[in-house]
Design an enzyme around this catalytic site. Sequence first.
Site, PDB file in Angstrom:
ATOM      1  N   SER A  88      -7.936  89.940  68.442  1.00  0.00           N
ATOM      2  CA  SER A  88      -6.782  89.124  68.853  1.00  0.00           C
ATOM      3  C   SER A  88      -5.580  89.465  68.194  1.00  0.00           C
ATOM      4  O   SER A  88      -4.529  89.158  68.405  1.00  0.00           O
ATOM      5  CB  SER A  88      -7.009  87.469  68.660  1.00  0.00           C
ATOM      6  OG  SER A  88      -7.356  87.485  67.246  1.00  0.00           O
ATOM      7  N   HIS A 140      -4.772  84.827  61.950  1.00  0.00           N
ATOM      8  CA  HIS A 140      -3.578  84.935  62.887  1.00  0.00           C
ATOM      9  C   HIS A 140      -2.205  84.760  62.331  1.00  0.00           C
ATOM     10  O   HIS A 140      -2.288  84.465  61.035  1.00  0.00           O
ATOM     11  CB  HIS A 140      -3.871  83.864  64.081  1.00  0.00           C
ATOM     12  CG  HIS A 140      -4.625  84.240  65.026  1.00  0.00           C
ATOM     13  ND1 HIS A 140      -5.032  83.331  66.007  1.00  0.00           N
ATOM     14  CD2 HIS A 140      -5.432  85.387  65.262  1.00  0.00           C
ATOM     15  CE1 HIS A 140      -5.979  83.986  67.000  1.00  0.00           C
ATOM     16  NE2 HIS A 140      -6.069  85.055  66.325  1.00  0.00           N
ATOM     17  N   ASP A 189      -2.257  78.884  69.337  1.00  0.00           N
ATOM     18  CA  ASP A 189      -3.586  78.676  68.980  1.00  0.00           C
ATOM     19  C   ASP A 189      -3.942  77.425  69.026  1.00  0.00           C
ATOM     20  O   ASP A 189      -5.204  76.765  68.748  1.00  0.00           O
ATOM     21  CB  ASP A 189      -3.880  78.968  67.561  1.00  0.00           C
ATOM     22  CG  ASP A 189      -4.008  80.635  67.299  1.00  0.00           C
ATOM     23  OD1 ASP A 189      -4.014  81.268  68.275  1.00  0.00           O
ATOM     24  OD2 ASP A 189      -3.882  81.064  66.140  1.00  0.00           O
TER      25      ASP A 189
END
Lengths: 153, 173
Positions: free
Chosen positions: A30, A69, A96
Amino acid sequence: MIVTSALIIWKGLMYVTGSESPVVVVLSGSMEPGFKRGDILFLHMSKDPIRTGEIVVFNVDGREIPIVHRVIKVHERQDTREIDILTKGDNNFGDDRLLYAHGQLWLQQHHIMGRAVGFLPYVGWVTIIMTEKPIIKYLLIGALGLLVITSKE
Amino acid sequence: MHSAVHRMNALFTFSVLLLAVLCGAASFLDAFTSPLSSSSSYVRADAQVLRVNRFRKQLNGNDEVSLNLNVSIDMRSLFTWNTKQVFVFLAAEYATPKNSLNQISLWDHIILDKDQANFQTKVNSKYPLIDQGSNLRGRKVDIVLHWHVMPKTGRMVRDKLLLSDFHLPEVYT
């Protein structure tokens, strides 16, 4: 010898970085092309407030595996200095919120395990292989044990 | 004494150690390449708000804005032999009575190559500017360029540069 030195390095890193888990292995794509599966990140947990653009490792209630992230939104409260954070994977289309707990809109400071400061490629594959193919782990431990027994000098 | 397992163990330990040392050395050398040590003076960039596409109050009471921006960036100086990519984004930053700081990413881009690090483009905000509450009418908003340099291995570096500011309209569109 190998075990103790590994433990010393781990505890030493914990002390220096101030994070309970100073090293994480990237498990998903990701964050590509920045981070690939199997890369290792070094974390740092300082007192500085989280700001946009930083790559953080966070835990979501009800999820076992922490997520790495990038922070895309920060709101810092005037009176309490509490912060609301929104994250997104560089390679993901949306933010998210779908990964957070049901109904959760923001991450708070206590969800954050640390921020990524350094990067070492490929080495994490060792742990990925070991968790996904336990037989290799046992073979390796067996081989190391054998080594310890046989290499008496 | 020099069994195959023994040799494999030595080889593995040595290779991991070598990788770690190389990683450390790469970060160490990076500290000496001038662009990274004082990057803001080497990055040339400009961003202006051209148009407010949409400005409304959502049903839940939060203000929402969509912008059109003109962006020009020259980040060629950030690329060294150890640079994998530069993650660059524009953030809207402002203060409200409720929040002392609001940072909202509007648009981001990944630069993989030095050849692609000098460009000019017109963009719509990729993510909407949503306030926590209804404080945006007439608000002064700073447009700040942030960048995050990711190395092939070693330490990651980030920096920012204030590019411009503008005032949102007093009325919704």
